[in-house]
Design a protein around this motif. Sequence first.
Motif, PDB file in Angstrom:
ATOM      1  N   TRP A 185      73.804  72.484 -14.652  1.00 55.65           N
ATOM      2  CA  TRP A 185      74.163  71.515 -15.760  1.00 55.65           C
ATOM      3  C   TRP A 185      73.573  72.035 -17.245  1.00 55.65           C
ATOM      4  O   TRP A 185      72.702  72.931 -17.058  1.00 55.65           O
ATOM      5  CB  TRP A 185      73.279  70.331 -15.441  1.00 55.65           C
ATOM      6  N   SER A 186      74.374  72.082 -18.181  1.00 55.41           N
ATOM      7  CA  SER A 186      73.946  72.407 -19.485  1.00 55.41           C
ATOM      8  C   SER A 186      74.437  71.123 -20.686  1.00 55.41           C
ATOM      9  O   SER A 186      75.614  70.407 -20.191  1.00 55.41           O
ATOM     10  CB  SER A 186      74.716  73.664 -19.669  1.00 55.41           C
ATOM     11  N   ASN A 187      73.782  71.019 -21.318  1.00 57.29           N
ATOM     12  CA  ASN A 187      74.455  70.000 -22.580  1.00 57.29           C
ATOM     13  C   ASN A 187      75.556  70.334 -23.268  1.00 57.29           C
ATOM     14  O   ASN A 187      76.274  69.785 -23.976  1.00 57.29           O
ATOM     15  CB  ASN A 187      72.982  70.061 -23.642  1.00 57.29           C
ATOM     16  N   TRP A 188      75.992  71.894 -23.132  1.00 52.05           N
ATOM     17  CA  TRP A 188      77.055  72.167 -23.739  1.00 52.05           C
ATOM     18  C   TRP A 188      78.213  71.569 -22.972  1.00 52.05           C
ATOM     19  O   TRP A 188      79.484  71.543 -23.551  1.00 52.05           O
ATOM     20  CB  TRP A 188      77.380  73.780 -23.553  1.00 52.05           C
ATOM     21  N   TYR A 189      78.239  71.066 -21.813  1.00 51.56           N
ATOM     22  CA  TYR A 189      79.305  70.364 -21.065  1.00 51.56           C
ATOM     23  C   TYR A 189      79.515  69.076 -21.798  1.00 51.56           C
ATOM     24  O   TYR A 189      80.650  68.553 -21.448  1.00 51.56           O
ATOM     25  CB  TYR A 189      78.828  70.165 -19.522  1.00 51.56           C
ATOM     26  N   LEU A 190      78.741  68.487 -22.563  1.00 50.45           N
ATOM     27  CA  LEU A 190      78.789  67.021 -23.114  1.00 50.45           C
ATOM     28  C   LEU A 190      80.301  67.319 -24.177  1.00 50.45           C
ATOM     29  O   LEU A 190      80.872  66.313 -24.480  1.00 50.45           O
ATOM     30  CB  LEU A 190      77.702  66.648 -23.949  1.00 50.45           C
ATOM     31  N   LEU A 191      80.134  68.529 -24.554  1.00 49.54           N
ATOM     32  CA  LEU A 191      81.542  68.860 -25.678  1.00 49.54           C
ATOM     33  C   LEU A 191      82.933  68.484 -24.961  1.00 49.54           C
ATOM     34  O   LEU A 191      83.876  68.454 -25.517  1.00 49.54           O
ATOM     35  CB  LEU A 191      81.412  70.287 -25.756  1.00 49.54           C
ATOM     36  N   LEU A 192      82.943  68.538 -23.505  1.00 50.22           N
ATOM     37  CA  LEU A 192      84.190  68.148 -23.016  1.00 50.22           C
ATOM     38  C   LEU A 192      84.571  67.076 -22.739  1.00 50.22           C
ATOM     39  O   LEU A 192      85.683  66.466 -22.531  1.00 50.22           O
ATOM     40  CB  LEU A 192      84.119  68.772 -21.476  1.00 50.22           C
ATOM     41  N   LEU A 193      83.361  65.877 -23.117  1.00 47.82           N
ATOM     42  CA  LEU A 193      83.875  64.237 -22.813  1.00 47.82           C
ATOM     43  C   LEU A 193      84.764  63.952 -24.144  1.00 47.82           C
ATOM     44  O   LEU A 193      85.579  63.028 -23.573  1.00 47.82           O
ATOM     45  CB  LEU A 193      82.387  63.638 -22.851  1.00 47.82           C
ATOM     46  N   PRO A 194      84.668  64.402 -25.261  1.00 46.82           N
ATOM     47  CA  PRO A 194      85.796  63.780 -26.378  1.00 46.82           C
ATOM     48  C   PRO A 194      87.157  63.592 -25.888  1.00 46.82           C
ATOM     49  O   PRO A 194      87.662  63.228 -25.823  1.00 46.82           O
ATOM     50  CB  PRO A 194      85.422  64.723 -27.406  1.00 46.82           C
ATOM     51  N   THR A 195      87.536  65.053 -25.323  1.00 42.09           N
ATOM     52  CA  THR A 195      88.856  65.528 -24.586  1.00 42.09           C
ATOM     53  C   THR A 195      89.230  64.130 -23.729  1.00 42.09           C
ATOM     54  O   THR A 195      90.381  63.634 -23.875  1.00 42.09           O
ATOM     55  CB  THR A 195      88.952  66.707 -23.838  1.00 42.09           C
ATOM     56  N   TYR A 196      88.318  64.155 -22.824  1.00 43.84           N
ATOM     57  CA  TYR A 196      88.970  62.999 -21.995  1.00 43.84           C
ATOM     58  C   TYR A 196      89.074  61.476 -22.793  1.00 43.84           C
ATOM     59  O   TYR A 196      89.867  60.965 -22.207  1.00 43.84           O
ATOM     60  CB  TYR A 196      87.794  62.855 -20.645  1.00 43.84           C
ATOM     61  N   ALA A 197      87.819  61.295 -23.240  1.00 45.25           N
ATOM     62  CA  ALA A 197      87.858  60.053 -24.096  1.00 45.25           C
ATOM     63  C   ALA A 197      89.001  59.700 -25.080  1.00 45.25           C
ATOM     64  O   ALA A 197      89.943  58.797 -24.932  1.00 45.25           O
ATOM     65  CB  ALA A 197      86.715  59.550 -24.683  1.00 45.25           C
ATOM     66  N   ALA A 198      89.542  60.779 -25.749  1.00 45.35           N
ATOM     67  CA  ALA A 198      90.581  60.782 -26.778  1.00 45.35           C
ATOM     68  C   ALA A 198      92.295  60.721 -25.827  1.00 45.35           C
ATOM     69  O   ALA A 198      92.943  60.005 -26.312  1.00 45.35           O
ATOM     70  CB  ALA A 198      90.621  61.768 -27.379  1.00 45.35           C
ATOM     71  N   VAL A 199      92.130  61.119 -24.833  1.00 48.76           N
ATOM     72  CA  VAL A 199      93.510  61.149 -23.935  1.00 48.76           C
ATOM     73  C   VAL A 199      93.611  60.072 -23.027  1.00 48.76           C
ATOM     74  O   VAL A 199      94.701  59.652 -22.974  1.00 48.76           O
ATOM     75  CB  VAL A 199      93.667  62.545 -23.309  1.00 48.76           C
ATOM     76  N   LEU A 200      92.491  59.641 -22.402  1.00 46.18           N
ATOM     77  CA  LEU A 200      92.699  58.463 -21.753  1.00 46.18           C
ATOM     78  C   LEU A 200      92.724  57.011 -22.121  1.00 46.18           C
ATOM     79  O   LEU A 200      93.226  56.274 -21.563  1.00 46.18           O
ATOM     80  CB  LEU A 200      91.505  58.506 -20.720  1.00 46.18           C
ATOM     81  N   TRP A 201      92.362  56.965 -23.777  1.00 47.65           N
ATOM     82  CA  TRP A 201      92.340  55.712 -24.377  1.00 47.65           C
ATOM     83  C   TRP A 201      93.939  55.491 -24.932  1.00 47.65           C
ATOM     84  O   TRP A 201      94.246  55.701 -26.039  1.00 47.65           O
ATOM     85  CB  TRP A 201      91.418  55.928 -25.337  1.00 47.65           C
ATOM     86  N   VAL A 202      94.783  55.171 -24.138  1.00 49.64           N
ATOM     87  CA  VAL A 202      96.388  55.290 -24.396  1.00 49.64           C
ATOM     88  C   VAL A 202      96.682  54.386 -25.547  1.00 49.64           C
ATOM     89  O   VAL A 202      97.460  54.530 -26.369  1.00 49.64           O
ATOM     90  CB  VAL A 202      97.009  54.929 -22.970  1.00 49.64           C
ATOM     91  N   ALA A 245      79.473  79.576 -24.151  1.00 49.05           N
ATOM     92  CA  ALA A 245      78.094  79.268 -24.467  1.00 49.05           C
ATOM     93  C   ALA A 245      77.324  79.032 -23.047  1.00 49.05           C
ATOM     94  O   ALA A 245      75.979  79.136 -22.997  1.00 49.05           O
ATOM     95  CB  ALA A 245      78.078  77.951 -25.087  1.00 49.05           C
ATOM     96  N   THR A 246      77.946  79.091 -21.828  1.00 44.57           N
ATOM     97  CA  THR A 246      77.121  78.752 -20.603  1.00 44.57           C
ATOM     98  C   THR A 246      77.509  79.806 -19.755  1.00 44.57           C
ATOM     99  O   THR A 246      76.744  79.794 -18.593  1.00 44.57           O
ATOM    100  CB  THR A 246      77.670  77.382 -19.746  1.00 44.57           C
ATOM    101  N   ARG A 247      77.974  80.892 -19.786  1.00 41.68           N
ATOM    102  CA  ARG A 247      78.078  81.950 -18.911  1.00 41.68           C
ATOM    103  C   ARG A 247      76.887  82.797 -18.934  1.00 41.68           C
ATOM    104  O   ARG A 247      76.044  83.008 -20.038  1.00 41.68           O
ATOM    105  CB  ARG A 247      79.605  82.839 -19.301  1.00 41.68           C
ATOM    106  N   GLN A 248      76.552  83.282 -17.936  1.00 42.01           N
ATOM    107  CA  GLN A 248      75.124  83.937 -17.524  1.00 42.01           C
ATOM    108  C   GLN A 248      75.308  85.313 -18.060  1.00 42.01           C
ATOM    109  O   GLN A 248      76.292  85.920 -18.022  1.00 42.01           O
ATOM    110  CB  GLN A 248      74.891  84.008 -16.064  1.00 42.01           C
ATOM    111  N   GLN A 249      74.419  85.763 -18.658  1.00 42.33           N
ATOM    112  CA  GLN A 249      74.465  87.225 -19.421  1.00 42.33           C
ATOM    113  C   GLN A 249      74.078  88.289 -18.483  1.00 42.33           C
ATOM    114  O   GLN A 249      73.387  88.070 -17.469  1.00 42.33           O
ATOM    115  CB  GLN A 249      73.116  87.227 -20.563  1.00 42.33           C
TER     116      GLN A 249
END
Length: 71
Positions: free
Chosen positions: A13-30, A67-71
Amino acid sequence: MDRNERTRRTRLWSNWYLLLLPTYAAVLWVPFFNRVEPTILGFPFFYAYQMIWVLISAVLTGIVFFATRQQ
């Protein structure tokens, strides 16, 4: 908690994953984009909106990936 366990939790888990939520919200709100007018570059708004979100989601996914890939 040892270092390996913390590293494993960070990978799950990383807080960066929260950036993926707007995509779902914007496309699912038909009802928001279920219309023909205005046209964008000759495409009805319904199709143009979805195409724009394909590009936006690709950019956001790339940001989260790098942002989340391991170095």
